[in-house]
Design a protein around this motif. Structure first.
Motif, mmCIF file in Angstrom:
data_model
loop_
_atom_site.group_PDB
_atom_site.id
_atom_site.type_symbol
_atom_site.label_atom_id
_atom_site.label_comp_id
_atom_site.label_asym_id
_atom_site.label_seq_id
_atom_site.Cartn_x
_atom_site.Cartn_y
_atom_site.Cartn_z
ATOM 1 N N VAL A 152 1.068 -1.439 0.392
ATOM 2 C CA VAL A 152 0.172 0.092 0.223
ATOM 3 C C VAL A 152 1.013 1.495 0.037
ATOM 4 N N GLN A 153 1.757 1.399 0.730
ATOM 5 C CA GLN A 153 2.293 2.154 0.513
ATOM 6 C C GLN A 153 2.913 3.019 -0.433
ATOM 7 N N ALA A 154 3.645 1.567 -0.945
ATOM 8 C CA ALA A 154 4.651 2.189 -2.083
ATOM 9 C C ALA A 154 3.933 2.739 -3.357
ATOM 10 N N LEU A 155 2.532 2.030 -3.411
ATOM 11 C CA LEU A 155 1.655 2.914 -4.349
ATOM 12 C C LEU A 155 1.294 3.675 -4.363
ATOM 13 N N ILE A 156 1.073 4.324 -3.317
ATOM 14 C CA ILE A 156 0.554 5.241 -2.189
ATOM 15 C C ILE A 156 2.274 6.246 -2.618
ATOM 16 N N GLY A 159 1.946 8.028 -6.072
ATOM 17 C CA GLY A 159 1.312 9.188 -6.189
ATOM 18 C C GLY A 159 -0.155 8.165 -6.511
ATOM 19 N N TRP A 160 -1.036 6.790 -6.463
ATOM 20 C CA TRP A 160 -2.187 6.473 -5.422
ATOM 21 C C TRP A 160 -2.959 7.181 -4.454
ATOM 22 N N ASN A 161 -3.935 7.231 -4.875
ATOM 23 C CA ASN A 161 -4.911 7.740 -3.091
ATOM 24 C C ASN A 161 -4.291 6.661 -2.622
ATOM 25 N N GLN A 166 -5.239 0.530 -1.187
ATOM 26 C CA GLN A 166 -5.429 -0.464 -0.474
ATOM 27 C C GLN A 166 -6.152 -1.576 -0.738
ATOM 28 N N ASP A 167 -7.144 -0.886 -2.286
ATOM 29 C CA ASP A 167 -8.223 -1.738 -3.137
ATOM 30 C C ASP A 167 -7.190 -2.552 -4.106
ATOM 31 N N ARG A 201 -4.204 9.027 -10.447
ATOM 32 C CA ARG A 201 -3.667 9.114 -9.309
ATOM 33 C C ARG A 201 -5.022 10.612 -8.933
ATOM 34 N N GLU A 202 -4.017 10.078 -7.342
ATOM 35 C CA GLU A 202 -4.354 12.167 -6.363
ATOM 36 C C GLU A 202 -3.732 12.869 -7.314
ATOM 37 N N GLY A 203 -2.124 12.152 -7.315
ATOM 38 C CA GLY A 203 -1.237 13.274 -7.247
ATOM 39 C C GLY A 203 -1.130 13.326 -8.788
#
Length: 206
Positions: A152-156, A159-161, A166-167, A201-203
């Protein structure tokens, strides 16, 4: 032969990790998935293969000995050099490679950049009988929370929210087989495949 390296991760540039060992920074080529599981400033251990050529000394690093063993086997195939072998490991886990070889599925290797039809067939023929895939277990235990959190942290970090990360991590875990469920690089590969290049992506939205 340098079979492993342990030290402080000084930097990550693409797929090259610089690890400080005894005051010396060693540049180690790793897969993109492996890079995503590492953190600058932390102590890391990588299993390595030293490739010696007339004008070059190169270190290739791996998260575990299974990947290193497969790397060595791939390099023994005519037409497969260190970079091509790394390309295969960047696209497939050792279990996936073993299953492709055992089922004579050379098309799986043709999908890897730099691997043509002839080389793909040679990989299957040369590695036949040398690899054993871990059979998927329907009752496999759930991965440790730290494994999911790392994914999860790597994906965040990419740039993903948090919700999307998590999903994707949960989906990757549910579709993973055997040892993949405890492998951060393998789960990251599955999660990134699930998210796809078109994911918002969130970013990018900010």
């Amino acid at each position: 032969m340098i079979s492993s390296v342990r030290g402080t991760l000084l930097s990550l540039a693409g797929s090259v990790a610089v690890i400080e060992v005894g005051g010396i920074g060693l540049a180690v080529a790793i897969t993109p998935q492996h890079a995503l599981s590492l953190r600058t400033g932390s102590e890391v251990t990588v299993h390595t293969a030293l490739i010696v050529r007339e004008d070059d000394l190169s270190l290739y690093g791996f998260a575990d000995r299974d990947e290193l063993s497969v790397f060595d086997l791939l390099r023994g195939v005519t037409g497969v050099g260190p970079k091509s072998a790394m390309g295969v490991l960047a696209a497939m886990t050792p279990d996936e490679i073993a299953r492709a070889v055992n089922s004579e599925n050379d098309s799986a290797f043709r999908k890897v950049s730099g691997i043509g039809p002839k080389t793909a067939k040679l990989i299957v023929l040369s590695l036949a009988g040398k690899l054993v895939a871990v059979a998927p277990s329907p009752s496999a235990a759930a991965p440790q929370p730290i494994v999911r959190d790392s994914v999860v942290q790597a994906l965040i970090g990419l740039g993903w929210n948090e919700k999307s990360a998590q999903d994707a991590a949960d989906e990757a875990i549910s579709s993973a087989a055997g040892a993949q469920r405890e492998s951060v690089p393998a789960l990251l590969r599955l999660a990134l495949s699930e998210l796809g290049p078109s994911a918002v992506r969130e970013g990018a939205a900010r």
